[in-house]
Design a protein around this motif. Structure first.
Motif, mmCIF file in Angstrom:
data_model
loop_
_atom_site.group_PDB
_atom_site.id
_atom_site.type_symbol
_atom_site.label_atom_id
_atom_site.label_comp_id
_atom_site.label_asym_id
_atom_site.label_seq_id
_atom_site.Cartn_x
_atom_site.Cartn_y
_atom_site.Cartn_z
ATOM 1 N N ILE A 1 3.316 -1.244 -14.277
ATOM 2 C CA ILE A 1 2.485 -0.857 -12.873
ATOM 3 C C ILE A 1 3.372 0.382 -12.401
ATOM 4 N N ALA A 2 2.596 1.462 -11.771
ATOM 5 C CA ALA A 2 3.132 2.485 -11.289
ATOM 6 C C ALA A 2 3.042 2.639 -9.807
ATOM 7 N N ASP A 3 4.405 2.744 -9.124
ATOM 8 C CA ASP A 3 4.483 2.967 -7.775
ATOM 9 C C ASP A 3 3.988 4.534 -7.348
ATOM 10 N N ILE A 4 2.750 4.451 -6.536
ATOM 11 C CA ILE A 4 2.175 5.679 -6.395
ATOM 12 C C ILE A 4 2.204 5.949 -4.895
ATOM 13 N N VAL A 5 2.858 7.059 -4.533
ATOM 14 C CA VAL A 5 2.989 7.445 -3.094
ATOM 15 C C VAL A 5 2.208 8.681 -2.718
ATOM 16 N N ILE A 6 0.949 8.596 -2.106
ATOM 17 C CA ILE A 6 0.106 9.573 -2.085
ATOM 18 C C ILE A 6 -0.137 9.691 -0.643
ATOM 19 N N TRP B 1 -1.376 0.038 -10.613
ATOM 20 C CA TRP B 1 -0.836 0.802 -9.464
ATOM 21 C C TRP B 1 -0.328 0.032 -8.357
ATOM 22 N N ARG B 2 0.716 0.447 -7.759
ATOM 23 C CA ARG B 2 1.042 -0.168 -6.633
ATOM 24 C C ARG B 2 1.167 0.977 -5.583
ATOM 25 N N PHE B 3 0.362 1.056 -4.603
ATOM 26 C CA PHE B 3 0.176 2.167 -3.607
ATOM 27 C C PHE B 3 0.974 1.865 -2.436
ATOM 28 N N GLY C 1 -9.720 2.613 -12.967
ATOM 29 C CA GLY C 1 -9.587 1.191 -13.249
ATOM 30 C C GLY C 1 -8.019 0.815 -13.087
ATOM 31 N N GLY C 2 -7.862 -0.277 -13.496
ATOM 32 C CA GLY C 2 -6.366 -0.761 -13.644
ATOM 33 C C GLY C 2 -6.353 -1.791 -12.434
ATOM 34 N N PHE C 3 -5.404 -2.571 -12.747
ATOM 35 C CA PHE C 3 -4.661 -3.591 -11.669
ATOM 36 C C PHE C 3 -4.243 -2.645 -10.626
ATOM 37 N N ALA C 4 -4.491 -3.132 -9.199
ATOM 38 C CA ALA C 4 -3.937 -2.410 -7.992
ATOM 39 C C ALA C 4 -3.592 -3.214 -6.885
ATOM 40 N N VAL C 5 -2.475 -2.818 -6.280
ATOM 41 C CA VAL C 5 -1.971 -3.811 -5.075
ATOM 42 C C VAL C 5 -1.507 -2.690 -3.999
ATOM 43 N N GLY C 6 -1.665 -2.876 -2.901
ATOM 44 C CA GLY C 6 -1.222 -2.112 -1.926
ATOM 45 C C GLY C 6 -0.169 -2.535 -1.004
ATOM 46 N N GLY D 1 -10.710 -2.875 -2.321
ATOM 47 C CA GLY D 1 -10.975 -3.540 -3.643
ATOM 48 C C GLY D 1 -9.852 -3.635 -4.361
ATOM 49 N N ALA D 2 -8.642 -3.671 -3.790
ATOM 50 C CA ALA D 2 -7.521 -3.875 -4.462
ATOM 51 C C ALA D 2 -6.767 -5.039 -3.905
ATOM 52 N N SER D 3 -5.617 -5.807 -4.631
ATOM 53 C CA SER D 3 -4.970 -6.703 -4.163
ATOM 54 C C SER D 3 -4.136 -6.099 -3.014
ATOM 55 N N ALA D 4 -3.398 -7.159 -2.173
ATOM 56 C CA ALA D 4 -2.181 -6.533 -0.998
ATOM 57 C C ALA D 4 -1.255 -7.690 -1.403
#
Length: 458
Positions: free
Chosen positions: A147-152, A238-240, A259-264, A282-285
């Motif tokens: 899981i990548a930590d994404i800082v946008i 992704w971890r946003f 796509g891919g698993f995502a959590v915010g 549409g993501a997890s938290a």
């Protein structure tokens, strides 16, 4: 009868193949961890779907600098996989303003993973691009998702430029060495589109996600950040970071594209607010409501708090539960009790690196991970809660009953189960009882002081 020549040839090939297979040696865990990337298969046989087991947060704040962290994590992957981990969450992996000293949350060049000399270093704090790629390959070979930590929300490290939208100069001129995703004042707030979005962070330049150019570089283009992370680097999800800073549709658009698993990281203790965010993104938290209720329960010595509203109770398939992470205050009292709670309840539990590798009993955590992966199925029913005791059951097959005791004395209590006339046992080893449930499902259970027991059928 003589066999046709082509059948004899086919038989010889089959026999030769079988002999060759017998000579193949399966590498040990230590050998696998040290294989170069080129020797590791890109396939991911049998990899569990993210969320089916337990996630490891594979870092903490201010991990040792010096470029060795990727190799440190890589060496632990076989053991983590064997313990029942299905995914690892890595820190922000690309070059940030503080170069070799940065934890990555001040991103500058999204395409520099430690392979360009800029911001005072070539490698990141964690290592080089090739070391990261090797880590990802080894993770996949061990059936672990990455899981990548994404800082946008924000960027850092841009040069000063004249900004027509502010009437002065701002640090919004980004010319990364990778040559990818050049940014200027028009890509940040304020600009010709609008003055601001949901929220700025720490005074950093705040990206404008409504700009088509920004959307294209972040997720839409064939060489966008999202597609480069997924297709070139091999990240699986992704971890946003700081999703309060932009609208939920941004995450929705990202995962719709790649796509891919995502959590915010929506840092809010209100379960209804978290539910609103997961429904719109549409993501997890991360279940901050659960985190705060556990902190109230164990620090305040009031386990009735565990009955209160949490995201996992509203949207269990979207809740990522945790006891600690790199940002939070510690739960000091009853931390293992908190892990017993998240490992036996609904949601996708996360283990914090320092808890697992340094601070707590690894054998006890491995036991809880095993219980989660093998026993914790079905809906949850709370059977009892007071200041000191909390009992809940999972209603799946075989299901379980967890008994948490925050008092300084041993406790026992009669409870109603879904098992009728069956022998049950405590899978933690904290109790030696093996009672037989009555015909109506009732049974007496026990729990030591400041401890927990977790019961299921033998």
């Amino acid at each position: 009868m003589n066999k046709p020549k082509h059948l004899l040839i086919l038989l010889f090939i089959v026999l030769l193949s079988a002999c060759q297979k017998e000579e193949l040696k399966t590498p040990s865990e230590s050998e696998l961890a040290n294989l170069p990337e080129s020797k590791v298969s890109k396939s991911q046989p049998g990899k569990a779907a993210v969320g089916s087991k337990v996630m490891m947060q594979a870092f903490y704040w201010d991990v040792p600098a010096g470029g060795n962290w990727w190799n440190t994590v890589k060496a632990k992957l076989p053991a983590w996989s064997s313990a029942g981990i299905d995914a690892i969450w890595l820190p922000p992996a690309s070059k940030a303003q503080n170069g070799a000293f940065s934890m990555g949350y001040d991103p500058f060049d999204y395409f520099d993973f430690g392979n360009y000399n800029q911001m005072g270093s070539t490698e990141t704090r964690f290592g080089s691009k090739s070391e990261l790629q090797s880590l990802i390959s080894i993770a996949h070979a061990n059936n672990l998702s990455v899981i990548a930590d994404i800082v946008i929300n924000h960027n850092s490290g841009g040069a000063s430029e004249n900004n027509p939208y502010t009437g002065g100069s701002t640090y919004t001129d980004y010319d990364p060495a990778s040559g990818m995703f050049y940014r200027s004042a028009t890509d940040f707030h304020p600009n010709d589109y609008h003055s601001n979005d949901s929220g700025a962070f720490g005074g950093f330049p705040d990206l404008c996600h409504d700009k088509t150019y920004v959307q294209d570089w972040l997720w839409n283009k064939s060489n966008s950040v999202a597609k480069y992370y997924k297709n070139t680097m091999g990240f699986d999800g992704w971890r946003f970071d700081y999703v309060k800073g932009f609208s939920p549709w941004v995450v929705n658009s990202w995962i719709s594209e790649v796509g891919g698993f995502a959590v915010g990281e929506y840092w809010d203790g209100n379960a209804a607010t978290l539910e609103w965010w997961v429904n719109n993104s549409g993501a997890s938290a991360f279940d901050f409501a659960c985190y705060y209720r556990m902190r109230d329960a164990f620090e305040g010595n009031d386990l009735t708090k565990l009955q209160e509203d949490m995201l996992w109770k509203r949207s269990p398939m979207r809740a990522v539960t945790f006891v600690a992470n790199h940002d939070t205050d510690e739960i000091y009292n009853g931390k293992m009790l908190a892990y017993a709670y998240i490992m036996t309840h609904e949601g996708y539990p996360t283990v914090f690196y320092q808890d697992y590798e340094e601070w707590l009993d690894k054998d006890k955590l491995n036991n809880l991970i095993w219980i989660h992966n093998n026993k914790a199925g079905g809906s949850t029913s709370i059977l009892h809660a007071d200041n000191d005791e909390y009992i809940a059951k999972r209603n799946g097959a075989p299901g379980l009953i967890v008994y948490i005791n925050n008092s300084s004395s041993r406790q026992e209590r009669w409870v109603s189960t879904n098992w009728y006339g069956q022998v049950i046992k405590d899978y933690t080893g904290n109790s030696g009882w093996e009672p037989i449930t009555q015909g109506d499902g009732w049974v007496k259970l026990e729990v030591p002081a400041k401890s927990y027991t977790i019961w299921s059928t033998k």
